[in-house]
Structure formats: structure tokens, C-alpha cells
Scaffold this active site. Structure first.
Site, PDB file in Angstrom:
ATOM      1  N   ASN B  89       0.826  -1.219   0.000  1.00  0.00           N
ATOM      2  CA  ASN B  89       0.000   0.000   0.000  1.00  0.00           C
ATOM      3  C   ASN B  89       0.856   1.263   0.000  1.00  0.00           C
ATOM      4  O   ASN B  89       0.422   2.325  -0.442  1.00  0.00           O
ATOM      5  CB  ASN B  89      -0.889   0.068   1.257  1.00  0.00           C
ATOM      6  CG  ASN B  89      -1.876  -1.068   1.382  1.00  0.00           C
ATOM      7  OD1 ASN B  89      -2.250  -1.450   2.482  1.00  0.00           O
ATOM      8  ND2 ASN B  89      -2.325  -1.628   0.265  1.00  0.00           N
ATOM      9  N   ARG B  92       1.589   4.235  -2.654  1.00  0.00           N
ATOM     10  CA  ARG B  92       0.628   5.272  -3.055  1.00  0.00           C
ATOM     11  C   ARG B  92      -0.290   5.741  -1.930  1.00  0.00           C
ATOM     12  O   ARG B  92      -0.915   6.798  -2.049  1.00  0.00           O
ATOM     13  CB  ARG B  92      -0.240   4.767  -4.220  1.00  0.00           C
ATOM     14  CG  ARG B  92      -1.109   3.579  -3.852  1.00  0.00           C
ATOM     15  CD  ARG B  92      -1.636   2.836  -5.051  1.00  0.00           C
ATOM     16  NE  ARG B  92      -2.461   1.710  -4.618  1.00  0.00           N
ATOM     17  CZ  ARG B  92      -1.981   0.587  -4.108  1.00  0.00           C
ATOM     18  NH1 ARG B  92      -0.686   0.419  -3.950  1.00  0.00           N
ATOM     19  NH2 ARG B  92      -2.785  -0.381  -3.710  1.00  0.00           N
ATOM     20  N   LYS B 105      -6.230   0.070   9.004  1.00  0.00           N
ATOM     21  CA  LYS B 105      -6.084   1.343   8.297  1.00  0.00           C
ATOM     22  C   LYS B 105      -6.733   2.499   9.061  1.00  0.00           C
ATOM     23  O   LYS B 105      -6.167   3.588   9.153  1.00  0.00           O
ATOM     24  CB  LYS B 105      -6.706   1.252   6.900  1.00  0.00           C
ATOM     25  CG  LYS B 105      -5.799   0.582   5.896  1.00  0.00           C
ATOM     26  CD  LYS B 105      -6.351   0.687   4.488  1.00  0.00           C
ATOM     27  CE  LYS B 105      -5.341   0.104   3.514  1.00  0.00           C
ATOM     28  NZ  LYS B 105      -5.840   0.084   2.134  1.00  0.00           N
ATOM     29  N   ASP B 149     -12.572   0.618  -4.574  1.00  0.00           N
ATOM     30  CA  ASP B 149     -11.710  -0.025  -5.572  1.00  0.00           C
ATOM     31  C   ASP B 149     -12.413  -1.137  -6.341  1.00  0.00           C
ATOM     32  O   ASP B 149     -11.764  -2.015  -6.872  1.00  0.00           O
ATOM     33  CB  ASP B 149     -10.441  -0.555  -4.903  1.00  0.00           C
ATOM     34  CG  ASP B 149     -10.744  -1.613  -3.861  1.00  0.00           C
ATOM     35  OD1 ASP B 149     -11.940  -1.926  -3.643  1.00  0.00           O
ATOM     36  OD2 ASP B 149      -9.797  -2.143  -3.254  1.00  0.00           O
ATOM     37  N   CYS B 207      -6.283  -2.417  -9.515  1.00  0.00           N
ATOM     38  CA  CYS B 207      -4.907  -1.934  -9.338  1.00  0.00           C
ATOM     39  C   CYS B 207      -3.971  -3.104  -9.033  1.00  0.00           C
ATOM     40  O   CYS B 207      -2.821  -3.119  -9.476  1.00  0.00           O
ATOM     41  CB  CYS B 207      -4.826  -0.923  -8.198  1.00  0.00           C
ATOM     42  SG  CYS B 207      -5.601   0.649  -8.573  1.00  0.00           S
ATOM     43  N   CYS B 358       0.125 -18.532 -13.563  1.00  0.00           N
ATOM     44  CA  CYS B 358       0.115 -17.091 -13.309  1.00  0.00           C
ATOM     45  C   CYS B 358       0.736 -16.897 -11.932  1.00  0.00           C
ATOM     46  O   CYS B 358       1.657 -17.619 -11.562  1.00  0.00           O
ATOM     47  CB  CYS B 358      -1.303 -16.515 -13.410  1.00  0.00           C
ATOM     48  SG  CYS B 358      -2.476 -17.268 -12.269  1.00  0.00           S
TER      49      CYS B 358
END
Lengths: 86, 400
Positions: B89, B92, B105, B149, B207, B358
Site C-alpha cells: 500500500n 501510493r 487502516k 476499488d 490496481c 500465473c
């Protein structure tokens, strides 16, 4: 007639370009332009339904416009997909 | 010309209205650069002090928005978030520092904002915004700043704001691009007027999936803070009726005129949505979960490692983004990002055994279905992706 198309975020990435020109028939609408774009980029999932029907913001000369609006020679069309990051 | 009421030496910062204000002496000093602005002044600063904002999401956008709104003296700042700070985090989310990693948070945010400006009240709502709590929360504040988000919460915030009659200072980001607007203003459009239909799940990367320039939310979140301040002041020209599009890579701002859709189901002339709905269902959340892959078509990292050592001719296809493969990759794998796979089938041999991977196995499962649809027979999904490979085969590979 010829129009300019600007592509943003995932549409730009899917089509591999941020700006292109499209040749359209004289009485074409904004929806026809999207259709022509889809024909040129058949692999671009973001241009397929349901995205093309209410999932993409279409602008004509920097004004939000509906698919049935007519376009004119030299118009600028822009496609803004939604983004959700925060 | 002023009645400075004992503010020796600083008379010129104290206009006539100062005696009617609720601002303390400390606040008159603190906000002096605002008070000088004719557009703000003591009356405007009073409005900010009496004003309130609900910031939904204390992440990339919520961080700068909360910092600037606290600094600006918005009297009551509500924050909605349920997350914990992690080190990814910090690139940004400028509300937090190294010492906050692992903390809630909202605990860290409240501490930081109250340190920045003890005159503001920070109200923390340690929860996800839901159809059950959204209207109640939104109703307690003057303005909402949407910094969430995901699409389902964006539609939820939009509908709650329209139903409660609250303006929404909206911001949203993707890689180098951002959008900002003000939705739900009187006669203005709402988010649904622009985007009637949510994108199919998985089509627009988050993101975490697509990456984001760290400074981008700093710009867009600051625009949200600016719009919030103007809404509270009741002045200036807000983004209501305009969508601002920002591209940091080309450093270009584009503005598009947008208008209310009379047929909008929530803010139109004959609305059909009169209460909050199930937004997960509306956005098809969960429907992008790939159908299970049969056991015969999955492979674990140990088996793959053995096959590669034996030179069995297996072809490993890494469907992550190129930037991810630069950090850590399985030797010899070919990189075709998931979104490109349908257009690059020519690079994937049909006669060989294909193993897809992946980061953790989700994107490669989607790729597995795409290859099967394209007629590939011998294609397997690597269980646990590169993370499992790092854990069991090559522990020295960097993690991300």
C-alpha cells in the site's frame, strides 16, 4: 466520411492504439462507428456486448452522446471504458 | 477596519466576520491562507468547519483526499474501510507509514489525521459499505467522496448518494489514467447515467492486477478533495456535468460534457430503483470464477519441475503481465498475458503438452478455459502458480 477515434484505458490496450481514423458511410451514427471499430478489432473483448451497450461511455466532440446520434465528417469520437481502482 | 479581538500583530488576517465565527484563535492562524482568499474567507472556513464528508475507502484515493480535507479544516471526516495496511500500500497510500504495516487502516488514519489537524473530528467506520449500512452512513454527512476499488461498491455509493440526495465527489484510477466527476448534484448526472451497465467481471483489471502509478491517486484524490471543498463552500464550478479524464503518461486532461439521463433507473424522471439492491449480483461478482478444472488437467509444481528436468517437451505459458515475469519466472516459460491469449494462439503449439501458470492460479484457470475453447487437448493448469513454485522449487526467487 472520415472520423477520428480516441481510445482510452483498456480499449486502447485491447486495440493497441490510442488514436485512429475510421471511414464511415455518409449517414452513419455513433453506434455505426463502434460497430466499425469492433469489425476492425474482433479480438477486443471490451468492444463486444454487453460493453458496447451501456458499458462504455461514448463521446462525440467531447460531449457524452448516445449511439443513435449522427456523426459528421471530421468528428472526434472517444471511448471511455469504466475504471474502478482506488 | 477589523475588530481583531486581541490578536496582536495579526490584525490583518482577521476580517470583520471573525467576531461571528466559531473559529478559535488557533484556527484563525492555521487557516490564514484560506481566510485571505475572498472565495473562502472566514465565512467559507466556517462552512468547512461545520461541514462533513464521508470518504469511502481509505486507500490510494482516500489517503490524499483525507489528508487535504483534514488540513483544510473540514470539521467532521468519516472514513469507511475494513482493511489492514500492508507494505504494497505504501507506494501510493500516503496516509500510512512503515510503522503502520499490519495495523488497521482506520486506526492509523485517525492518528495521522488528528495529528495533522486536531480541530477536526475523525469518525471511523470499520466495516465494508453494504446495502444495509450505506444509506444510514451517507445520510450523516454533507458530501461523499468515493474512493473505493471495485465496481459493485461504486454503484452502491452512487445509488446511496442519489437516494439520500448527497453529492458524490467521485474518483477512479487505472494504471496511468484517472477519472473524476461530481455525481448526484441537483439536476446533474449520476454514475449510472454514464455507465448504465457494469463491465463483465474480470474484464477491467483492478490496481492489484493491472498496476497503478503511485502518484496517480495523489492527483485524482486531490481533485476529489478540491471538489468536496467547493461543494461545502457552495462556490466555484464543480465537475457536476463534466467527466474529467487524466492521463499521467501523456500528461493530458480531457473534459467531456455529461448530462443526466432522463431514463436513468436511479436519478431519471421515472426511477425504478428506489432502494438499494444487491450490487454483487448486479455486477455479477463471483460469476467470473472459472468453472472447476478436472483433476486430469491440473499439475503440481513438483511434477512440472520433474518434467522440465527430464526434457519432456512440456511448454510452460506464463499468463501474467510482463512486469511480473521480470521479477520472477519459471525458466523457459513463454509470456502471453491473459488478455492477449486469444489473439496469440499461433505462439502456443497444439501438438505439445501445455502448462499454464500465473501468480496464484486464478488467471491461468481462465486461460485454461480459453485454450480448451480454442480446441487445445493437452493443456494443464499449474496449481498455486509462481507462488507455489517459489515455495517448493526455487525459494530464492524474489516474491511480490
Amino acid at each position: 466520411m472520415r472520423v477520428i477515434v480516441r481510445l482510452f484505458s483498456i480499449v486502447r490496450e485491447s486495440c493497441g492504439t490510442e488514436r485512429l481514423e475510421l471511414e464511415l458511410k455518409p449517414d452513419a451514427t455513433l453506434g455505426d462507428a463502434v460497430e466499425a471499430l469492433r469489425a476492425r478489432f474482433p479480438e477486443a473483448e471490451v468492444l463486444s456486448t454487453p460493453m458496447a451497450e451501456g458499458g462504455l461511455l461514448l463521446a462525440l466532440n467531447r460531449r457524452h452522446a448516445r449511439p443513435d446520434e449522427p456523426v459528421a465528417e471530421g468528428d472526434e469520437i472517444a471511448l471511455f471504458p469504466p475504471v474502478s481502482g482506488g | 477596519m477589523t475588530d481583531a479581538q486581541g490578536t496582536n500583530g495579526h490584525r490583518r488576517f482577521v476580517p470583520n466576520h471573525a467576531r461571528d465565527t466559531s473559529l478559535s484563535q488557533d484556527e484563525l492562524f492555521r487557516y490564514s491562507r484560506h481566510l485571505i482568499l475572498p472565495e473562502v474567507g472566514v465565512r467559507g472556513q466556517d462552512k468547512l468547519k461545520k461541514g462533513s464528508v464521508l470518504i469511502v475507502g481509505a486507500g490510494g484515493l482516500g489517503s490524499p483526499a483525507a489528508l487535504y480535507l483534514a488540513a483544510a479544516g473540514v470539521g467532521r471526516i468519516g472514513l469507511v474501510d475494513f482493511d489492514t495496511v500492508d507494505s504494497t500500500n505504501l507506494q501510493r497510500q500516503v496516509l500510512y507509514g512503515e510503522k503502520d504495516v499490519g495495523r488497521k487502516k482506520l486506526v492509523a488514519a485517525k492518528e495521522r489525521l488528528e495529528d495533522l489537524n486536531p480541530n477536526v473530528t475523525v469518525e471511523t467506520h470499520d466495516t465494508a459499505l453494504t446495502s444495509q449500512n450505506a444509506l444510514d452512513l451517507v445520510a450523516q454527512y454533507d458530501v461523499v467522496a468515493d474512493g473505493t476499488d471495485n465496481f459493485q461498491t461504486r454503484y452502491l455509493v452512487n445509488d446511496a448518494c442519489v437516494l439520500a440526495g448527497k453529492p458524490n465527489a467521485y474518483g477512479s484510477i487505472y494504471r496511468f489514467e484517472g477519472q473524476a466527476s461530481v455525481f448526484g448534484a441537483p439536476n446533474g448526472p449520476c454514475y449510472r447515467c454514464l455507465y448504465a451497465t457494469p463491465p463483465p467481471p474480470g474484464l477491467v483489471p483492478s490496481c492489484a492486477e493491472g498496476g497503478v502509478l503511485g502518484v496517480l491517486p495523489g492527483i485524482i484524490g486531490s481533485i476529489q478533495a478540491t471538489e468536496t471543498i467547493k461543494l461545502l463552500l457552495g462556490g466555484g464550478d464543480t465537475l457536476a456535468g463534466r467527466l474529467l479524464l487524466f492521463d499521467a503518461w501523456s500528461m493530458d486532461f480531457t473534459t467531456v460534457q455529461v448530462q443526466r439521463d432522463p431514463n436513468c433507473p436511479v436519478c431519471g424522471d421515472a426511477p425504478t430503483i428506489k432502494e438499494l439492491i444487491d450490487y454483487d449480483e448486479f455486477c455479477g461478482v463471483g460469476s467470473d470464477k472459472p468453472a472447476p478444472i478436472p483433476d486430469t488437467h491440473v499439475i503440481d509444481v513438483k511434477t512440472l519441475s520433474t518434467k522440465l528436468q527430464n526434457g519432456d517437451g512440456v511448454v510452460v505459458v506464463d499468463v501474467r503481465e510482463p512486469g511480473e515475469t521480470e521479477i520472477a519466472a519459471i525458466d523457459g516459460a513463454i509470456n502471453i498475458p491473459l488478455q492477449e491469449i486469444r489473439g496469440r494462439l499461433a505462439e502456443i503449439p497444439r501438438a505439445k503438452e501445455i502448462v499454464l501458470h500465473c501468480k496464484g492460479g486464478f488467471r491461468s484457470a481462465q486461460a485454461w478455459h480459453r485454450l480448451r475453447e480454442a480446441g487445445y487437448e493437452d493443456v494443464k493448469n499449474l496449481l498455486g502458480g509462481i507462488l507455489a513454485w517459489q515455495k517448493e522449487i526455487e525459494p530464492k526467487l524474489p516474491r511480490y
